[in-house]
Design a protein around this motif. Structure first.
Motif, PDB file in Angstrom:
ATOM      1  N   VAL A 101       0.842  -1.109  -0.015  1.00 27.06           N
ATOM      2  CA  VAL A 101      -0.021  -0.136  -0.001  1.00 27.06           C
ATOM      3  C   VAL A 101       0.911   1.258   0.097  1.00 27.06           C
ATOM      4  CG1 VAL A 101      -1.825   1.364   1.248  1.00 27.06           C
ATOM      5  CG2 VAL A 101      -1.926  -1.217   1.197  1.00 27.06           C
ATOM      6  N   TYR A 102       1.951   1.137   0.633  1.00 27.36           N
ATOM      7  CA  TYR A 102       2.766   2.435   0.694  1.00 27.36           C
ATOM      8  C   TYR A 102       3.869   2.103  -0.190  1.00 27.36           C
ATOM      9  CZ  TYR A 102      -0.122   3.245   4.935  1.00 27.36           C
ATOM     10  OH  TYR A 102      -1.117   3.470   6.058  1.00 27.36           O
ATOM     11  N   ASN A 103       4.981   3.171  -0.143  1.00 28.05           N
ATOM     12  CA  ASN A 103       5.999   3.333  -0.603  1.00 28.05           C
ATOM     13  C   ASN A 103       5.826   3.236  -2.278  1.00 28.05           C
ATOM     14  OD1 ASN A 103       7.597   3.525   1.609  1.00 28.05           O
ATOM     15  ND2 ASN A 103       7.249   1.218   1.916  1.00 28.05           N
ATOM     16  N   GLU A 104       6.426   2.335  -3.028  1.00 27.74           N
ATOM     17  CA  GLU A 104       6.106   2.322  -4.343  1.00 27.74           C
ATOM     18  C   GLU A 104       4.914   1.386  -4.863  1.00 27.74           C
ATOM     19  OE1 GLU A 104       9.562  -0.204  -5.962  1.00 27.74           O
ATOM     20  OE2 GLU A 104      11.088   1.127  -4.812  1.00 27.74           O
ATOM     21  N   ARG A 105       4.127   0.959  -3.881  1.00 28.02           N
ATOM     22  CA  ARG A 105       2.916   0.439  -4.272  1.00 28.02           C
ATOM     23  C   ARG A 105       2.996  -0.950  -5.235  1.00 28.02           C
ATOM     24  NH1 ARG A 105      -0.752   6.152  -4.351  1.00 28.02           N
ATOM     25  NH2 ARG A 105      -0.370   6.514  -2.296  1.00 28.02           N
ATOM     26  N   ARG A 106       3.959  -1.769  -5.064  1.00 24.82           N
ATOM     27  CA  ARG A 106       4.447  -3.001  -6.075  1.00 24.82           C
ATOM     28  C   ARG A 106       3.627  -4.163  -5.621  1.00 24.82           C
ATOM     29  NH1 ARG A 106       8.649  -5.480  -3.451  1.00 24.82           N
ATOM     30  NH2 ARG A 106       9.012  -4.620  -1.615  1.00 24.82           N
ATOM     31  N   CYS A 107       3.692  -4.884  -6.427  1.00 28.47           N
ATOM     32  CA  CYS A 107       3.189  -6.187  -6.232  1.00 28.47           C
ATOM     33  C   CYS A 107       4.420  -7.037  -5.734  1.00 28.47           C
ATOM     34  CB  CYS A 107       2.587  -6.874  -7.545  1.00 28.47           C
ATOM     35  SG  CYS A 107       2.108  -8.736  -7.315  1.00 28.47           S
ATOM     36  N   VAL A 108       4.005  -7.298  -4.300  1.00 30.46           N
ATOM     37  CA  VAL A 108       5.138  -8.173  -3.488  1.00 30.46           C
ATOM     38  C   VAL A 108       5.201  -9.369  -3.853  1.00 30.46           C
ATOM     39  CG1 VAL A 108       5.550  -8.363  -1.152  1.00 30.46           C
ATOM     40  CG2 VAL A 108       4.402  -6.369  -1.563  1.00 30.46           C
ATOM     41  N   ARG A 109       3.992 -10.010  -4.150  1.00 36.21           N
ATOM     42  CA  ARG A 109       4.169 -11.450  -4.358  1.00 36.21           C
ATOM     43  C   ARG A 109       2.792 -11.991  -5.031  1.00 36.21           C
ATOM     44  NH1 ARG A 109       7.105 -15.695  -2.611  1.00 36.21           N
ATOM     45  NH2 ARG A 109       7.937 -14.634  -0.878  1.00 36.21           N
ATOM     46  N   THR A 110       3.042 -13.060  -5.666  1.00 36.31           N
ATOM     47  CA  THR A 110       1.875 -13.616  -6.616  1.00 36.31           C
ATOM     48  C   THR A 110       2.025 -15.004  -6.327  1.00 36.31           C
ATOM     49  OG1 THR A 110       2.318 -12.259  -8.384  1.00 36.31           O
ATOM     50  CG2 THR A 110       0.921 -14.345  -8.911  1.00 36.31           C
ATOM     51  N   TYR A 111       0.730 -15.554  -5.871  1.00 34.21           N
ATOM     52  CA  TYR A 111       0.554 -17.073  -5.485  1.00 34.21           C
ATOM     53  C   TYR A 111      -0.041 -17.741  -6.804  1.00 34.21           C
ATOM     54  CZ  TYR A 111       1.371 -14.612  -1.108  1.00 34.21           C
ATOM     55  OH  TYR A 111       1.698 -13.750  -0.138  1.00 34.21           O
ATOM     56  N   TYR A 112       0.591 -18.599  -7.035  1.00 31.54           N
ATOM     57  CA  TYR A 112       0.178 -19.732  -8.111  1.00 31.54           C
ATOM     58  C   TYR A 112      -0.301 -20.996  -7.549  1.00 31.54           C
ATOM     59  CZ  TYR A 112       2.867 -16.218 -10.942  1.00 31.54           C
ATOM     60  OH  TYR A 112       3.390 -15.238 -11.510  1.00 31.54           O
TER      61      TYR A 112
ATOM     62  N   GLY B   4      -9.944  -4.481 -14.531  1.00 28.08           N
ATOM     63  CA  GLY B   4      -8.650  -5.274 -13.953  1.00 28.08           C
ATOM     64  C   GLY B   4      -7.602  -4.215 -13.012  1.00 28.08           C
ATOM     65  N   LEU B   5      -8.276  -3.343 -12.636  1.00 28.85           N
ATOM     66  CA  LEU B   5      -7.391  -2.193 -11.780  1.00 28.85           C
ATOM     67  C   LEU B   5      -7.783  -2.270 -10.357  1.00 28.85           C
ATOM     68  CD1 LEU B   5      -7.406   0.532 -14.122  1.00 28.85           C
ATOM     69  CD2 LEU B   5      -5.654  -1.151 -14.011  1.00 28.85           C
ATOM     70  N   LEU B   6      -6.723  -1.860  -9.574  1.00 29.73           N
ATOM     71  CA  LEU B   6      -6.925  -1.662  -8.190  1.00 29.73           C
ATOM     72  C   LEU B   6      -6.616  -0.297  -8.002  1.00 29.73           C
ATOM     73  CD1 LEU B   6      -5.381  -4.585  -5.937  1.00 29.73           C
ATOM     74  CD2 LEU B   6      -7.767  -4.191  -6.016  1.00 29.73           C
ATOM     75  N   LYS B   7      -7.535   0.654  -7.435  1.00 32.07           N
ATOM     76  CA  LYS B   7      -7.108   1.979  -7.179  1.00 32.07           C
ATOM     77  C   LYS B   7      -7.217   2.445  -5.911  1.00 32.07           C
ATOM     78  CE  LYS B   7      -8.679   3.273 -12.069  1.00 32.07           C
ATOM     79  NZ  LYS B   7      -9.702   4.270 -12.873  1.00 32.07           N
ATOM     80  N   PHE B   8      -6.226   3.187  -5.568  1.00 29.29           N
ATOM     81  CA  PHE B   8      -6.103   3.751  -4.241  1.00 29.29           C
ATOM     82  C   PHE B   8      -6.393   5.036  -4.113  1.00 29.29           C
ATOM     83  CE2 PHE B   8      -2.896   4.679  -0.531  1.00 29.29           C
ATOM     84  CZ  PHE B   8      -3.802   4.197   0.558  1.00 29.29           C
TER      85      PHE B   8
END
Length: 264
Positions: A10-21, A258-262
């Protein structure tokens, strides 16, 4: 819809931390344990999977050979080894993650189970279904005028249940004792018929928020039930909304685009 679960910062770069397959079909629901160290994912491939949040490892999987529409850990600390799931064959099933065994089944609905919400200091839980009935420990809220309610949210003070009704309204039930509908509190103006758009309370319970089929996000004043604000959040259905638990000015929306928006 791509069978994957993603964890975002949520904070900083708001990157995808992990993907679970691991799922072979779309994921329908997710539930974290109290510590956030593990979570459940329920998918259309008929499996519920238990994941290690940190490592991404699938610890175990559970199936009743029916589609799980929702899954939720028991909120009590001493019962975090238990979870309940609502399925497409009208049942609510309780599993023990330690043994992988089913410990109890509830069969009170006439349609697929859409949501599970723990109430009454976690001593009971409320379920909603396409059959329009709401059983609470074998007691029923049934009204011929009721519509299907695929999304439910418990208020921060634990006193109210906000239910997304398929007649384009949010109806309110008491979460105490007899679970009566509060007919003085109804929130309307949005379009949700046919969609399980989620809803959420602001942390201080001043506002109630919902997505809608046109991609808009709606916020109502809880006390007056009047519309406070609405805006176009997504190009397709706004299916999910979530209030930031600590920063009350910030919300997240999820859309079928397909989007998440903050938002602030």
């Amino acid at each position: 819809m791509d069978c994957r679960v993603k964890l975002w910062e949520v904070y900083n770069e708001r990157r995808c931390v992990r993907t679970y397959y691991g799922h072979r079909q779309a994921v329908r629901d997710i539930s974290f344990n109290n510590l956030g160290t593990q979570f459940l994912s329920a998918a259309y491939d008929r499996y519920i999977k238990l994941w290690d949040t940190e490592t991404g490892e699938c610890i175990s999987r559970f199936t009743s050979r029916k589609i799980p529409y929702c899954a939720k850990f028991h909120p009590d600390e001493e019962k975090q080894h238990l979870f309940v799931a609502g399925t497409s064959d009208k049942k609510i099933i309780c599993w023990d993650v330690r043994s992988g065994e089913i410990v109890q089944e509830y069969d009170r609905h006439l349609g697929a189970v859409n949501s599970i919400t723990f109430v009454d200091e976690n001593r009971r839980f409320v379920t909603t279904s396409d059959d329009k009935d709401i059983p609470v420990d074998m007691k029923y809220i049934a009204d011929p005028t009721m519509h299907s309610m695929p999304a439910v949210m418990l208020s921060p003070n634990q006193k109210w249940l906000a239910c997304q009704s398929m007649d384009n309204k949010i109806v309110i039930f008491s979460a105490l004792n007899r679970f009566k509908m509060n007919r003085k509190k109804t929130f309307s103006g949005h379009m949700v018929a046919g969609y399980a758009c989620t809803l959420d309370f602001s942390p201080d319970m001043s506002y109630l928020m919902s997505g809608d089929a046109d991609g808009k996000c709606y916020i109502w004043d809880w006390k007056t039930t009047k519309l406070y604000k609405k805006w176009k959040a997504h190009d397709s259905v706004c299916i999910g909304v979530l209030w930031h638990p600590h920063e009350s000015s910030k919300v997240v929306t999820a859309g079928w685009d397909g989007l998440l928006k903050f938002w602030d």
